[in-house]
Scaffold this active site. Sequence first.
Site, short mmCIF file in Angstrom:
data_model
loop_
_atom_site.label_atom_id
_atom_site.label_comp_id
_atom_site.label_asym_id
_atom_site.label_seq_id
_atom_site.Cartn_x
_atom_site.Cartn_y
_atom_site.Cartn_z
N CYS A 192 -3.18 27.40 56.57
CA CYS A 192 -4.32 27.18 55.68
C CYS A 192 -4.70 28.51 55.03
O CYS A 192 -4.49 29.58 55.60
CB CYS A 192 -5.50 26.61 56.47
SG CYS A 192 -6.95 26.27 55.44
N ASP A 243 -7.59 29.68 54.64
CA ASP A 243 -8.83 30.20 55.24
C ASP A 243 -8.70 31.67 55.63
O ASP A 243 -7.73 32.06 56.29
CB ASP A 243 -9.15 29.35 56.48
CG ASP A 243 -10.57 29.57 56.97
OD1 ASP A 243 -10.92 30.73 57.26
OD2 ASP A 243 -11.32 28.58 57.06
N ARG A 300 -10.18 33.33 57.77
CA ARG A 300 -10.28 33.61 59.21
C ARG A 300 -8.99 33.31 59.95
O ARG A 300 -8.89 33.49 61.16
CB ARG A 300 -11.43 32.79 59.82
CG ARG A 300 -12.78 33.15 59.25
CD ARG A 300 -13.80 32.07 59.50
NE ARG A 300 -13.48 30.84 58.75
CZ ARG A 300 -14.23 29.75 58.76
NH1 ARG A 300 -15.31 29.70 59.51
NH2 ARG A 300 -13.88 28.69 58.05
N HIS A 325 -5.70 24.65 61.75
CA HIS A 325 -6.75 25.34 62.51
C HIS A 325 -8.00 24.47 62.63
O HIS A 325 -8.36 23.75 61.70
CB HIS A 325 -7.09 26.70 61.88
CG HIS A 325 -7.84 26.61 60.59
ND1 HIS A 325 -9.20 26.86 60.50
CD2 HIS A 325 -7.45 26.28 59.34
CE1 HIS A 325 -9.59 26.71 59.24
NE2 HIS A 325 -8.55 26.35 58.52
N CYS A 375 -11.55 23.67 60.05
CA CYS A 375 -10.95 23.77 58.71
C CYS A 375 -11.89 23.15 57.65
O CYS A 375 -12.26 21.97 57.73
CB CYS A 375 -9.61 23.05 58.69
SG CYS A 375 -8.77 23.19 57.09
CO CO Z 1 -8.53 25.43 56.73
#
Ligand code: CO
Length: 204
Positions: free
Chosen positions: A43, A45, A47, A99, A102
């Site tokens: 993803c 993201d 993080r 993850h 999400c």
């Molecule tokens: Co995500």
Amino acid sequence: MDPRLAKFLQTNAQWAAAHQHENPIYFDQLKAGQKPHALLLGCSDSRVSPSVVMGAELGEVFVHRNIANVVAHSDLNFLSVLQYAIEVLEVREIIVFGHYGCGGIKAAMDDEAFGLIDNWLANIKDVMEFHAKELDAITDPQLRHDRLVELNVLAQIKNLQQTSVIRKAIKKGITIHIHGWIYDFSTGHIKVVYEPANEPAPQL
Ligand code: CO
């Protein structure tokens, strides 16, 4: 320049100098070519930085990231990455790296309209609809989200198996191992949700 960006450049200069100092042929070796051990679909993201959390060195993992680690059959970007990884780099291990927490999964679940991204999230909504019975039975919203994160990884593994690239590889007798891993940024740990060695194709 934005001070945070300036800091990134400064850190990079220090990092490059330190690596050069530690191993004078480090960058020459990277320049010579790549032979990554795995292709990872993760993803976007901020993080979730797969190489960082797995301690992967440069050159070890070929990476593609999009919102909610989706394999869409109309996505020429990812399909090109997949083809290059399998046919040119001869990668034989693929990790679908979802993850918990999400935002893409949450947005699909909450059914809010965000504009263009709604079209992308439709891929997740398909997974939701397919598993509506199981998901609706989970009353705790957090647990329901976590389960959809898992089901999404399994669904994307299935989508991967159906791509022309993977089908072609299998026809040629090439064995590709597809793994389903989920990263939890609240603990830093990765959970293995699908391993091809001891399981048949994901049961969906
Ligand atoms: Co995500």
